[in-house]
Design a protein around this motif. Sequence first.
Motif, PDB file in Angstrom:
ATOM      1  N   UNK A 218      41.248  10.167 -27.955  1.00 29.20           N
ATOM      2  CA  UNK A 218      41.359   9.711 -26.600  1.00 29.20           C
ATOM      3  C   UNK A 218      40.764  10.402 -25.598  1.00 29.20           C
ATOM      4  N   UNK A 219      40.113   9.880 -24.699  1.00 32.43           N
ATOM      5  CA  UNK A 219      39.305  10.490 -23.526  1.00 32.43           C
ATOM      6  C   UNK A 219      40.387  10.840 -22.585  1.00 32.43           C
ATOM      7  N   UNK A 220      39.991  12.099 -21.547  1.00 33.50           N
ATOM      8  CA  UNK A 220      41.009  12.345 -20.427  1.00 33.50           C
ATOM      9  C   UNK A 220      40.250  11.556 -19.326  1.00 33.50           C
ATOM     10  N   UNK A 221      41.341  10.710 -18.437  1.00 36.15           N
ATOM     11  CA  UNK A 221      40.953  10.074 -17.424  1.00 36.15           C
ATOM     12  C   UNK A 221      41.770  10.327 -16.362  1.00 36.15           C
ATOM     13  N   UNK A 222      41.267   9.731 -15.274  1.00 37.43           N
ATOM     14  CA  UNK A 222      41.902   9.623 -13.698  1.00 37.43           C
ATOM     15  C   UNK A 222      43.164   9.353 -13.719  1.00 37.43           C
ATOM     16  N   UNK A 223      43.297   7.822 -14.513  1.00 35.29           N
ATOM     17  CA  UNK A 223      44.753   7.169 -14.598  1.00 35.29           C
ATOM     18  C   UNK A 223      44.662   6.414 -15.769  1.00 35.29           C
ATOM     19  N   UNK A 224      45.482   5.452 -15.800  1.00 32.25           N
ATOM     20  CA  UNK A 224      45.795   4.603 -17.156  1.00 32.25           C
ATOM     21  C   UNK A 224      46.165   5.440 -18.429  1.00 32.25           C
ATOM     22  N   UNK A 225      46.724   6.631 -18.310  1.00 29.83           N
ATOM     23  CA  UNK A 225      46.826   7.491 -19.160  1.00 29.83           C
ATOM     24  C   UNK A 225      47.702   7.001 -20.510  1.00 29.83           C
ATOM     25  N   UNK A 226      48.242   5.810 -20.238  1.00 27.64           N
ATOM     26  CA  UNK A 226      49.159   5.254 -21.346  1.00 27.64           C
ATOM     27  C   UNK A 226      48.284   4.283 -21.978  1.00 27.64           C
ATOM     28  N   UNK A 227      47.074   4.381 -21.692  1.00 30.40           N
ATOM     29  CA  UNK A 227      46.044   3.247 -22.472  1.00 30.40           C
ATOM     30  C   UNK A 227      45.047   4.087 -23.107  1.00 30.40           C
ATOM     31  N   UNK A 228      45.061   4.547 -24.146  1.00 25.98           N
ATOM     32  CA  UNK A 228      44.083   5.334 -24.712  1.00 25.98           C
ATOM     33  C   UNK A 228      42.677   4.618 -24.583  1.00 25.98           C
ATOM     34  N   UNK A 229      41.786   5.197 -24.524  1.00 23.00           N
ATOM     35  CA  UNK A 229      40.336   4.978 -24.096  1.00 23.00           C
ATOM     36  C   UNK A 229      39.400   5.966 -25.141  1.00 23.00           C
ATOM     37  N   UNK A 230      38.522   5.609 -25.861  1.00 21.72           N
ATOM     38  CA  UNK A 230      37.575   6.624 -26.637  1.00 21.72           C
ATOM     39  C   UNK A 230      36.033   6.103 -26.600  1.00 21.72           C
ATOM     40  N   UNK A 231      35.328   6.669 -27.750  1.00 24.82           N
ATOM     41  CA  UNK A 231      34.308   6.301 -27.904  1.00 24.82           C
ATOM     42  C   UNK A 231      33.864   5.854 -29.511  1.00 24.82           C
ATOM     43  N   UNK A 232      33.091   4.882 -29.549  1.00 24.00           N
ATOM     44  CA  UNK A 232      32.906   4.451 -31.151  1.00 24.00           C
ATOM     45  C   UNK A 232      31.288   5.026 -31.391  1.00 24.00           C
ATOM     46  N   UNK A 233      31.103   5.293 -32.564  1.00 26.69           N
ATOM     47  CA  UNK A 233      30.065   5.810 -33.271  1.00 26.69           C
ATOM     48  C   UNK A 233      29.541   5.068 -34.447  1.00 26.69           C
ATOM     49  N   UNK A 234      28.250   4.400 -34.439  1.00 26.94           N
ATOM     50  CA  UNK A 234      28.139   3.673 -35.571  1.00 26.94           C
ATOM     51  C   UNK A 234      26.781   3.995 -36.175  1.00 26.94           C
ATOM     52  N   UNK A 235      26.822   4.604 -37.494  1.00 27.71           N
ATOM     53  CA  UNK A 235      25.365   5.015 -38.219  1.00 27.71           C
ATOM     54  C   UNK A 235      25.364   4.424 -39.350  1.00 27.71           C
ATOM     55  N   UNK A 236      24.476   3.350 -39.314  1.00 28.20           N
ATOM     56  CA  UNK A 236      24.037   2.390 -40.457  1.00 28.20           C
ATOM     57  C   UNK A 236      25.310   1.806 -41.103  1.00 28.20           C
ATOM     58  N   UNK A 237      26.287   1.424 -40.223  1.00 24.70           N
ATOM     59  CA  UNK A 237      27.369   0.631 -40.703  1.00 24.70           C
ATOM     60  C   UNK A 237      27.128  -0.805 -41.320  1.00 24.70           C
ATOM     61  N   UNK A 238      27.107  -0.989 -42.503  1.00 24.15           N
ATOM     62  CA  UNK A 238      26.833  -2.227 -43.312  1.00 24.15           C
ATOM     63  C   UNK A 238      27.925  -3.286 -43.075  1.00 24.15           C
ATOM     64  N   UNK A 239      27.555  -4.587 -42.641  1.00 31.05           N
ATOM     65  CA  UNK A 239      28.410  -5.692 -42.409  1.00 31.05           C
ATOM     66  C   UNK A 239      27.808  -6.823 -43.094  1.00 31.05           C
TER      67      UNK A 239
END
Length: 402
Positions: A218-239
Amino acid sequence: MIEWNESHVMIRDMIRRFIEAEIVPHLEELEHGDRPPYPILKKMMQTFGLDEAARMRFQKQIEAEKEGKKRERRGDADGHDPAMQVIPIIELCRYCPGMVTALGVSVGLTAQSILSKGTVRQKERWALDLLTLDKIGAWAITEPGSGSDAFGGMQATARRHGDGYRLNGNKTFITNGPYADTIVFICKLDDGQTEPKHRKVLHFVLEKGMAGLTQSKALRKMGLHSSPTGELFLEDVFCEPDRLLGETEDVPGRQGAKATFTMERTGVAAMALGIVEECLKLSLDYARTRVSFGKPIGEYQLIQLKLAKMEVARMNLQNMVFRQIEMSIQGKALEFAEASAMKLYSAQAAMEVALEAVQLFGGNGYMAEYRVEQLCRDAKVLQIYAGTDEIQVSQIARSLLS
C-alpha cells in the motif's frame, strides 16, 4: 423523493449502531495502522443482507440473459430499493470515507465492468464473488504517465501471442491493488501496425498470483488511509482469450470505461453528503460548547455564517442524492455531463465545508485527535479521483456547447 421514509431511517439507525460497534473502536488501526478494511466490510454486508440481495439480483440477471430477455432497469422491479445502497455510503463516510472507496471499487467498478462487458460465462466466473465481497476487486486504468488523459497517455499493451495475449505495463493509484483477488486491467492492443492513439482499448480479467503480475504494498497517501492503494506491474503476463472481456476485440473499450467513470462520479454525491453531515454535526457541537471572550462561539455572526453555508451545502447534496435515487427507481440513468456536474459540485462542497470546519475548530481542528482533521484530508481526493475538477468543467462545458 423529498425525504427518507421510515424504513430508510430504521436502516440508517441500524447502520449507525453497527459503525459505532465495529468501526469506531478500530478507527486508529484503520487510519494509521495496517488493518485492511475488508473483514469489517464483509461483516457489514452479511449483517444487513447486502450480499444475499446482490446474489439474488445477479441470479435474476443471469437467468434473464440466458433466456434472451432484456434486463429490467427499474430499481424497484424486484423489490430492491436503491436507497438501501446509498445509505451505507453516507453513514460510512461520516467516519471512514476510505472504506467506501474500497467497497465501491470492488462491488461497483470492478464487478460492473465485468457485468456490462463480459459474457455470461465470464460474469458467472468472476462477477458474483465481487458483488458479495467474497473476492476483492480492482479496476486498473491509471498509469504513472497518464492521469486525466487516461487513453491518450496509456502505455500498457496487449500483444497477440499464440492462442492468447501477452500483457505488459504498469498501473498506479489502484484502489485495492495490494489486496485484489480479481483485477480488470485496461490496456491497448498492439498489433504492430496501428498508431498508439488509434489502438483498440481492451479489458482483461487478471487474478492474484498470475505469473508476471506483481502487486505492490500500500502507498502512503494524504487521506483515505482505510482504502489501500497500490501499483501493479505486468511483465509478459499471459492471458487466454477467455480473460478478454466479451471474448472479442470488438467490445468498445473506451465507451465502456466512460460508463464506469459515470458510475464512479455519481457515487461522489453520497460520499460528500456523509462528510458534510458529520462536519456540520461536529461544528455545531463545538460552536455550542467552545467559549471565547466570555460566550459560546456560536453566538458570533462569522461562526453562524460558516454553519449556515454548511447547511446549504448539506441540503443541496441531499437533494442531489434524492434525485439520483428517484431516477434509479424510474429506470433512468444520469448522462455523462450530468454525472460530471454532480461530481464537481459535490467534491467542491465537501472540501469547502471540511476546510471551514477545521477553521471553526481553530488550532484544535489541525490536530489529529479532532475528526475534522481526518475528514478534511479525506475530502480532498473527491476533487481528484474519477476525473479532476478541471476535467469535470471541460466535459460539462463541451456538453453544453454541443
